[in-house]
Design a protein around this motif. Structure first.
Motif, PDB file in Angstrom:
ATOM      1  N   PRO A   5     121.244   4.791-114.889  1.00 52.29           N
ATOM      2  CA  PRO A   5     120.468   5.755-115.664  1.00 52.29           C
ATOM      3  C   PRO A   5     121.022   7.169-115.491  1.00 52.29           C
ATOM      4  O   PRO A   5     121.795   7.431-114.570  1.00 52.29           O
ATOM      5  CB  PRO A   5     119.068   5.639-115.067  1.00 52.29           C
ATOM      6  N   GLU A   6     120.604   8.091-116.350  1.00 50.78           N
ATOM      7  CA  GLU A   6     121.097   9.455-116.270  1.00 50.78           C
ATOM      8  C   GLU A   6     120.551  10.199-115.060  1.00 50.78           C
ATOM      9  O   GLU A   6     121.176  11.134-114.563  1.00 50.78           O
ATOM     10  CB  GLU A   6     120.748  10.219-117.550  1.00 50.78           C
ATOM     11  N   ASN A   7     119.399   9.783-114.577  1.00 51.10           N
ATOM     12  CA  ASN A   7     118.783  10.439-113.420  1.00 51.10           C
ATOM     13  C   ASN A   7     119.356   9.869-112.124  1.00 51.10           C
ATOM     14  O   ASN A   7     119.982   8.803-112.099  1.00 51.10           O
ATOM     15  CB  ASN A   7     117.270  10.249-113.434  1.00 51.10           C
ATOM     16  N   GLU A   8     119.137  10.577-111.026  1.00 47.57           N
ATOM     17  CA  GLU A   8     119.508  10.065-109.711  1.00 47.57           C
ATOM     18  C   GLU A   8     118.715   8.797-109.409  1.00 47.57           C
ATOM     19  O   GLU A   8     117.544   8.684-109.772  1.00 47.57           O
ATOM     20  CB  GLU A   8     119.229  11.137-108.651  1.00 47.57           C
ATOM     21  N   THR A   9     119.356   7.836-108.755  1.00 44.68           N
ATOM     22  CA  THR A   9     118.670   6.583-108.451  1.00 44.68           C
ATOM     23  C   THR A   9     117.756   6.766-107.247  1.00 44.68           C
ATOM     24  O   THR A   9     118.204   7.110-106.153  1.00 44.68           O
ATOM     25  CB  THR A   9     119.674   5.461-108.171  1.00 44.68           C
ATOM     26  N   ILE A  10     116.471   6.537-107.465  1.00 43.01           N
ATOM     27  CA  ILE A  10     115.463   6.681-106.410  1.00 43.01           C
ATOM     28  C   ILE A  10     114.592   5.428-106.329  1.00 43.01           C
ATOM     29  O   ILE A  10     114.328   4.920-105.242  1.00 43.01           O
ATOM     30  CB  ILE A  10     114.593   7.925-106.660  1.00 43.01           C
TER      31      ILE A  10
END
Length: 473
Positions: free
Chosen positions: A193-198
């Protein structure tokens, strides 16, 4: 035992090519229809003399478990089938499926595939470990594959050379950063995904995106992998209680993030957890006859205390239970070589007497002293350490007191630090000399250093020597 590094540096050049890698959604039209519904291909891993893990992932719009048929044969036409079965892919495991195929013959190439509703996966190839007297083994050793920093030409090179028994991946198989957060800005290489993986969903999507890369897909198709994680499978500079790239306030509890990263790693890689009751344990061992015992460690999450915090004498890198297991493995091994795969550099690295990186064993001196003392007390002089993490190439002796850099005597073992698949090196600009030469001059136990090139190491072992060849792409 005298320890001198023997090395050959081989140069290969491959051109980058445009790719259209996509996230995993069955409704998208740009997935390769020939692979449906097994868009992520197949993989195998953790080979033993009588068994090996085989893996695939089902892309489906169903919401209930789906039964997949699998088979394994000694030939690509499946005229000599040695094992078959049915197993369920479930949403609880992100539709990934691992089967531990048992009852196999040692030192044998096998072929396998999966099927549902008449649709077959790619045919995978794998190899079991040998037993008894073993004259020779060869491994490709890799680490640090940042999708946004370039094409996975190192994986392609291994497929093209087609001469290794297995692939050892020492971690940073994925990176957790948001799109553009850690990048070379190459068109078409943004991560999803475009966001950081959390969250668990984030990590699953990131693995899915990586596993659609054709070079990574095909190297998994051709060879069994033996994986350990490093920090970026969770977050940069992680340890048991947190990470440099994690903030509890904005990103939730570290324990939740660590659990999410480790679960996705287990789902998406062909790894056999040695203790099903201990989801965080990845340290385990493999035997290749009388030639080598392979001991895979976790110097990142399992027992690591925070870097640079607390007393040097109390700070742990392995944790008590892993340390006891590790020492027992070293002591009980009767193989010619004790091969130790782990994450961070063991050899000391100082400039003008100052430690360069406390994320390495340098930051845990009591742990290293304990290991060296154990080796000396038990007359163990055949340890070969494999290391990843730092995106650069190093061939090191592991110096004890009285170490002689000319002969290699008084060395606890040798260490091969593999460079990265793509992740950036250390482009140090020193106006008065070659930085690699300066580093080696300050650390005479280091016999070869390259701070820029990318690729992998071919580790070739026989009954008289271990040789590492750095292959750059």
């Amino acid at each position: 035992m005298k320890h001198l590094i023997t090395l050959i540096v081989l140069g290969f050049t491959y051109s980058a090519f445009a790719q259209n890698d996509v996230a995993d959604f069955s409704s998208r039209s740009d997935l390769n229809p020939d692979l449906a519904p097994f868009y992520h291909g197949v993989a195998s891993g953790d080979p033993m003399s009588d068994r090996v893990i085989i893996w695939t992932r089902l892309t489906t719009s169903e919401s209930t478990p789906q039964d997949l048929n699998w088979r394994m044969a000694t030939d690509t036409l499946f005229t000599d089938i040695v094992a078959t079965g049915t197993a369920s892919a479930t949403p609880e495991k992100d539709w990934t499926l691992k089967v531990d195929v048992t009852g196999l013959n040692a030192a044998t190439w096998y072929y396998y595939d999966f099927e549902i509703g008449g649709d077959h996966s790619l045919i995978g190839r794998t190899r079991t470990a040998p037993t008894g007297t073993v004259d020779h083994a060869r491994f490709a050793v890799l680490s640090c594959s940042s999708y946004e920093h370039g094409y996975f030409n190192a994986y392609k090179s291994i497929v093209n050379r087609n001469d290794v028994d297995a692939i050892l991946h020492l971690g940073d198989y994925i990176y957790e950063y948001e799109a553009g957060g850690y990048t070379s800005g190459i068109d078409g290489r943004d991560v999803e995904p475009e966001n950081e993986t959390i969250t668990l969903s984030d990590y699953r999507t990131r693995y899915s995106h990586y596993r659609l890369d054709p070079d990574l897909m095909y190297v998994h198709q051709q060879f069994p992998f033996i994986n350990v994680w490093d920090d970026h499978e969770t977050a940069n500079n992680s340890y048991n209680g947190g990470a440099g790239n994690h903030t509890e306030g904005g990103e939730g509890a570290w324990t939740d993030r660590m659990a999410a990263g480790s679960k996705a790693n287990d789902e998406w890689l062909p790894i056999r957890k040695p203790d099903p009751a201990d989801s965080l344990r990845i340290f385990r061992d493999f035997e290749y006859g009388d030639l080598l015992d392979m001991i895979m460690l976790d110097t990142r999450l399992y027992g690591r205390d925070e870097q640079g915090v607390g007393s040097d004498s109390a700070r742990s890198l392995l944790g008590d239970s892993q340390r006891q297991w590790f020492y027992q493995e070293l002591e009980s091994s009767t193989a010619k070589w004790k091969l130790v795969g782990q994450q961070v550099m063991m050899a000391p690295l100082t400039i003008l007497g100052t430690i360069v990186n406390d994320d390495q064993w340098d930051g845990y001196p009591a742990e290293r002293d304990s290991l060296y003392s154990f080796l000396a007390d038990n007359n163990i002089d055949n340890m070969v350490v494999l290391t990843g993490d730092i995106h650069t190439s190093w061939a090191n002796d592991l110096p004890l007191g009285g170490y002689d850099p000319a002969s290699g005597s008084s060395s606890a073992g040798v260490e091969y630090v593999v460079t990265s698949v793509t992740s950036p090196g250390i482009p140090i600009d020193i106006p008065f000399g070659d930085p690699a030469v300066i580093v080696m001059a300050a650390n005479p136990h280091m016999k070869y250093v390259d701070l820029n090139q990318h690729g992998y190491v071919v580790l070739d072992m026989n009954q008289t020597r271990v040789q590492g060849d750095w292959v750059y792409v």
